[in-house]
Design an enzyme around this catalytic site. Structure first.
Site, PDB file in Angstrom:
ATOM      1  N   MET A  14      15.345  20.370  26.690  1.00 17.09           N
ATOM      2  CA  MET A  14      15.265  21.624  26.340  1.00 17.09           C
ATOM      3  C   MET A  14      14.007  22.242  26.801  1.00 17.09           C
ATOM      4  O   MET A  14      13.289  23.150  26.303  1.00 17.09           O
ATOM      5  CB  MET A  14      14.943  21.453  24.713  1.00 17.09           C
ATOM      6  CG  MET A  14      16.157  21.103  23.874  1.00 17.09           C
ATOM      7  SD  MET A  14      16.274  21.618  22.207  1.00 17.09           S
ATOM      8  CE  MET A  14      14.900  20.648  21.719  1.00 17.09           C
ATOM      9  N   GLY A  15      13.507  21.742  28.061  1.00 19.14           N
ATOM     10  CA  GLY A  15      12.232  22.472  28.844  1.00 19.14           C
ATOM     11  C   GLY A  15      11.179  21.738  28.259  1.00 19.14           C
ATOM     12  O   GLY A  15      11.146  20.685  27.494  1.00 19.14           O
ATOM     13  N   ALA A  16      10.220  22.443  28.510  1.00 23.78           N
ATOM     14  CA  ALA A  16       8.730  22.071  28.290  1.00 23.78           C
ATOM     15  C   ALA A  16       8.610  20.604  28.880  1.00 23.78           C
ATOM     16  O   ALA A  16       8.090  19.899  28.036  1.00 23.78           O
ATOM     17  CB  ALA A  16       8.227  22.294  26.773  1.00 23.78           C
ATOM     18  N   GLY A  20       7.861  12.183  30.478  1.00 23.33           N
ATOM     19  CA  GLY A  20       9.111  11.489  29.656  1.00 23.33           C
ATOM     20  C   GLY A  20      10.224  12.200  30.456  1.00 23.33           C
ATOM     21  O   GLY A  20      11.134  11.315  30.926  1.00 23.33           O
ATOM     22  N   HIS A  21      10.472  13.485  30.602  1.00 24.14           N
ATOM     23  CA  HIS A  21      11.634  14.035  31.267  1.00 24.14           C
ATOM     24  C   HIS A  21      11.676  13.566  32.761  1.00 24.14           C
ATOM     25  O   HIS A  21      12.530  13.303  33.295  1.00 24.14           O
ATOM     26  CB  HIS A  21      11.504  15.442  31.127  1.00 24.14           C
ATOM     27  CG  HIS A  21      11.398  16.060  29.831  1.00 24.14           C
ATOM     28  ND1 HIS A  21      10.601  16.714  29.227  1.00 24.14           N
ATOM     29  CD2 HIS A  21      12.529  16.199  28.867  1.00 24.14           C
ATOM     30  CE1 HIS A  21      10.644  17.274  27.954  1.00 24.14           C
ATOM     31  NE2 HIS A  21      12.028  16.720  27.764  1.00 24.14           N
ATOM     32  N   ASP A 134      14.295   9.180  21.314  1.00 20.76           N
ATOM     33  CA  ASP A 134      15.476   9.886  20.331  1.00 20.76           C
ATOM     34  C   ASP A 134      16.286   8.664  20.302  1.00 20.76           C
ATOM     35  O   ASP A 134      17.420   8.938  20.649  1.00 20.76           O
ATOM     36  CB  ASP A 134      15.806  11.153  20.879  1.00 20.76           C
ATOM     37  CG  ASP A 134      14.587  12.268  21.120  1.00 20.76           C
ATOM     38  OD1 ASP A 134      13.933  12.587  20.077  1.00 20.76           O
ATOM     39  OD2 ASP A 134      14.487  12.521  22.199  1.00 20.76           O
ATOM     40  N   LEU A 168       5.075  10.321  24.545  1.00 21.00           N
ATOM     41  CA  LEU A 168       5.253  11.810  25.023  1.00 21.00           C
ATOM     42  C   LEU A 168       6.312  12.598  24.361  1.00 21.00           C
ATOM     43  O   LEU A 168       7.397  11.880  24.219  1.00 21.00           O
ATOM     44  CB  LEU A 168       5.462  11.870  26.642  1.00 21.00           C
ATOM     45  CG  LEU A 168       4.374  11.138  27.473  1.00 21.00           C
ATOM     46  CD1 LEU A 168       4.760  11.460  28.703  1.00 21.00           C
ATOM     47  CD2 LEU A 168       3.123  11.405  27.281  1.00 21.00           C
ATOM     48  N   SER A 169       6.177  13.744  24.024  1.00 22.69           N
ATOM     49  CA  SER A 169       6.961  14.743  23.196  1.00 22.69           C
ATOM     50  C   SER A 169       6.498  16.183  23.629  1.00 22.69           C
ATOM     51  O   SER A 169       5.356  16.484  23.803  1.00 22.69           O
ATOM     52  CB  SER A 169       6.774  14.517  21.721  1.00 22.69           C
ATOM     53  OG  SER A 169       7.241  15.602  21.192  1.00 22.69           O
ATOM     54  N   ARG A 171       6.401  18.266  21.714  1.00 26.57           N
ATOM     55  CA  ARG A 171       5.827  18.665  20.467  1.00 26.57           C
ATOM     56  C   ARG A 171       4.415  18.484  20.407  1.00 26.57           C
ATOM     57  O   ARG A 171       3.743  18.846  19.545  1.00 26.57           O
ATOM     58  CB  ARG A 171       6.566  18.478  19.287  1.00 26.57           C
ATOM     59  CG  ARG A 171       8.019  19.031  18.957  1.00 26.57           C
ATOM     60  CD  ARG A 171       8.637  18.906  17.745  1.00 26.57           C
ATOM     61  NE  ARG A 171       9.622  19.633  17.379  1.00 26.57           N
ATOM     62  CZ  ARG A 171      11.087  19.351  17.692  1.00 26.57           C
ATOM     63  NH1 ARG A 171      11.433  18.175  18.234  1.00 26.57           N
ATOM     64  NH2 ARG A 171      11.793  20.363  17.445  1.00 26.57           N
TER      65      ARG A 171
HETATM   66  O1  PAF Z   1      16.953  15.435  23.653  1.00 30.60           O
HETATM   67  C1  PAF Z   1      16.937  16.632  23.794  1.00 30.60           C
HETATM   68  O2  PAF Z   1      15.691  17.473  24.489  1.00 30.60           O
HETATM   69  C2  PAF Z   1      18.037  17.527  23.220  1.00 30.60           C
HETATM   70  O3  PAF Z   1      18.231  17.252  22.049  1.00 30.60           O
HETATM   71  C3  PAF Z   1      19.112  17.654  24.222  1.00 30.60           C
HETATM   72  C4  PAF Z   1      19.686  16.219  24.292  1.00 30.60           C
HETATM   73  C5  PAF Z   1      18.835  18.443  25.412  1.00 30.60           C
HETATM   74  C6  PAF Z   1      20.303  18.347  23.440  1.00 30.60           C
HETATM   75  O4  PAF Z   1      19.752  19.792  23.188  1.00 30.60           O
END
Ligand code: PAF
Length: 267
Positions: A14-16, A20-21, A134, A168-169, A171
């Site tokens: 979801m960006g930001a 972690g990403h 998650d 990391l989040s 948020r």
């Molecule tokens: O984990 C997330 O960022 C979101 O829940 C995802 C998997 C991209 C779905 O919108």
């Protein structure tokens, strides 16, 4: 690229973006010849009183980070593209969707499962990479993929933490300095429970009581749940075993944070 027989990995986000990403992107780069990322703040997974409007968005910076990681493809649709007027079809993973975060956030996992199903159908990856922070989301997506024969390999990647343990989040940007300290109670509660388990305590009721007590010591954190469950079906267990999921969610100010450990696994 698919026709050329190349293995395509997808990192849905979801960006930001944070480290972690980027760890998901790097895992995808190691496992796949071509990597696609998606950025889409999915409105259907936010409840009416949640943070959709103020969810952090930084598209330019996200693109720079993905370019630096040599991600080949970015899919960043608009809300109208993903949910044109008149859409009435949803994906519901029954049972699992009402556990953990799904209990506190009704409809959340219906939104997640639906958007991930759509992303899989549009991008058609061979593998998709998700963070273990998650944990309930991973369980829901794994079940959906099995039940609906998606043929996408789901790769769950380790939680990335700050040096002091904070997971990391996206948020975390909502937290001021004092709240940032208070948020550490989540990690402390998991560490206490993990240590108790490692020294022989297997009784889930006693482990949960210790976790809740640790959160209670940080008077400012409002506990949402502290649960010990089977990592796959998210059912509560009475005895915590290797591979059991210990999950916590709590509010620090208005910010809802989650964290977890899997017992017996290095975190
Ligand atoms: O984990 C997330 O960022 C979101 O829940 C995802 C998997 C991209 C779905 O919108």
């Amino acid at each position: 690229m698919r026709h050329g027989g190349k293995r395509l990995g997808l990192v849905p986000t979801m960006g930001a973006l944070h480290e972690g990403h980027l760890s998901l992107v790097r895992a995808a780069k190691r496992a796949c010849e071509v990597v696609a990322a998606s950025i889409f703040v999915n409105p259907t997974q936010f409840g009416p009183n949640e943070d959709l409007a103020k969810y952090p968005r930084n598209f330019e910076r996200d693109c720079e980070l993905l370019e630096k990681e040599k991600v080949e493809l970015l899919f960043a649709p608009t809300v109208e593209e993903m949910y044109p007027k008149g859409v009435v079809t949803w994906v519901t993973v029954e049972g699992l969707s009402e556990r953990l975060d799904g209990r506190s956030r009704p409809g959340h996992f219906r939104g997640v499962a639906t958007v991930v199903a759509k992303l899989f159908d549009i991008v058609r990856p061979d593998a998709a990479f998700f963070g273990r922070k998650d944990a309930a989301q991973v369980a829901v997506i794994q079940k959906m993929v099995r039940d609906l024969n998606f043929g996408v390999e789901i790769v769950a990647c380790p939680i990335v933490r700050e040096r002091d343990g904070l997971a990391l989040s996206s948020r975390n940007v909502y937290l001021d300095a004092a709240q940032r300290e208070q948020a550490l109670a989540l990690h402390r509660s998991l560490t206490r429970v993990r240590k108790m388990w490692e020294t022989g305590e297997k009784n889930a009721t006693r482990l949960i009581a210790a976790g809740r007590d640790e959160i209670g010591r940080e008077g400012t954190v409002r506990l949402d749940y502290f649960e010990i469950v089977d990592a796959e079906n998210l059912d509560a267990v009475t005895s915590a075993e290797r591979g059991t999921l210990v999950a916590v969610a709590g509010f620090v100010g208005m910010t809802r944070l989650i964290d977890n450990v899997v017992l017996g696994e290095s975190q």
